[in-house]
Motif scaffolding. Structure first.
Motif, PDB file in Angstrom:
ATOM      1  N   SER A  26       0.484  -1.542  -0.202  1.00 16.42           N
ATOM      2  CA  SER A  26       0.202   0.149   0.200  1.00 16.42           C
ATOM      3  C   SER A  26       0.846   0.966   0.078  1.00 16.42           C
ATOM      4  CB  SER A  26      -1.158  -0.154   1.346  1.00 16.42           C
ATOM      5  OG  SER A  26      -0.163  -0.327   2.101  1.00 16.42           O
ATOM      6  N   ASN A  72       0.893   2.191  -3.768  1.00 18.43           N
ATOM      7  CA  ASN A  72      -0.101   3.451  -3.808  1.00 18.43           C
ATOM      8  C   ASN A  72      -0.477   3.892  -3.725  1.00 18.43           C
ATOM      9  OD1 ASN A  72      -0.785   0.774  -4.825  1.00 18.43           O
ATOM     10  ND2 ASN A  72      -2.018   0.165  -3.335  1.00 18.43           N
ATOM     11  N   TYR A  73       0.182   4.567  -2.415  1.00 16.62           N
ATOM     12  CA  TYR A  73       0.102   6.094  -1.277  1.00 16.62           C
ATOM     13  C   TYR A  73       0.530   6.605  -2.536  1.00 16.62           C
ATOM     14  CZ  TYR A  73      -2.317   3.895   2.035  1.00 16.62           C
ATOM     15  OH  TYR A  73      -2.862   2.540   3.532  1.00 16.62           O
TER      16      TYR A  73
END
Length: 184
Positions: free
Chosen positions: A7, A10-11
């Protein structure tokens, strides 16, 4: 565990996309399509490179990163393979994310919705239903990376079509400007 670790990538991509959106919005309103295309290519390259570098780190440090979540050797082994495979495909997701931001900001909401839903359900759901029964645990480990590749393949024609549409809008505006100038 793998989703929590990846993630971070993704950030990074979301941050790049959110920086890209105002560029699209202002330039779309001003009909400066070349700037949109240049910004799109810059954002896709930047997201790919940033997340690819992160992928190298997560690949190299996979056992240690997974070990932060569990000390069970079997869990670490399973998570390490899943994280390493995901490390290869995560950079592809930036293209989908940046394309989605472009589609949203230029008002192509249906395509943006479909593309956004691919990674989280439209593709992932069927992949999860197919791979684990065929490959067992390996199918679970490969589900997200396979989804990322399929989503990337769905993104390519969507990106191509929106860039073509922007080029067509640019030509229409140039023709309209030329007609207006010749009428005066």
């Amino acid at each position: 565990m793998v989703q929590r670790i990846t993630s971070i990538g993704n950030y990074v991509q979301i941050g790049i996309g959110q920086g890209f959106q105002p560029v699209v919005g202002y330039n779309y309103g001003a009909k400066l399509y070349e700037r949109i295309r240049a910004g799109y290519h810059f954002a896709v390259r930047t997201a790919f490179i940033a997340v690819a570098l992160l992928g190298v780190v997560t690949f190299a440090l996979a056992p240690q990163l997974v070990g932060l979540f569990s000390s069970d050797a079997e869990v670490v082994d399973i998570g390490t393979l899943a994280l390493r495979v995901e490390s290869f495909t995560l950079p592809l997701t930036g293209t989908a994310m940046i394309t989605n931001f472009l589609l949203q900001t230029t008002g192509r909401m249906w395509r943006a919705t479909i593309l956004g839903a691919c990674r989280l359900g439209l593709v992932l759901g069927p992949v999860v239903l197919v791979l684990p029964p065929l490959l067992g645990l390996l199918g679970v480990q490969l589900a997200q990376p396979v989804t990322d590749v399929i989503t990337f393949l769905v993104t390519i024609p969507m990106a191509w079509s929106i860039l073509r549409e922007l080029a067509a809008e640019e030509r229409e505006n140039q023709n309209a400007s030329g007609l207006a100038a010749s009428v005066k």
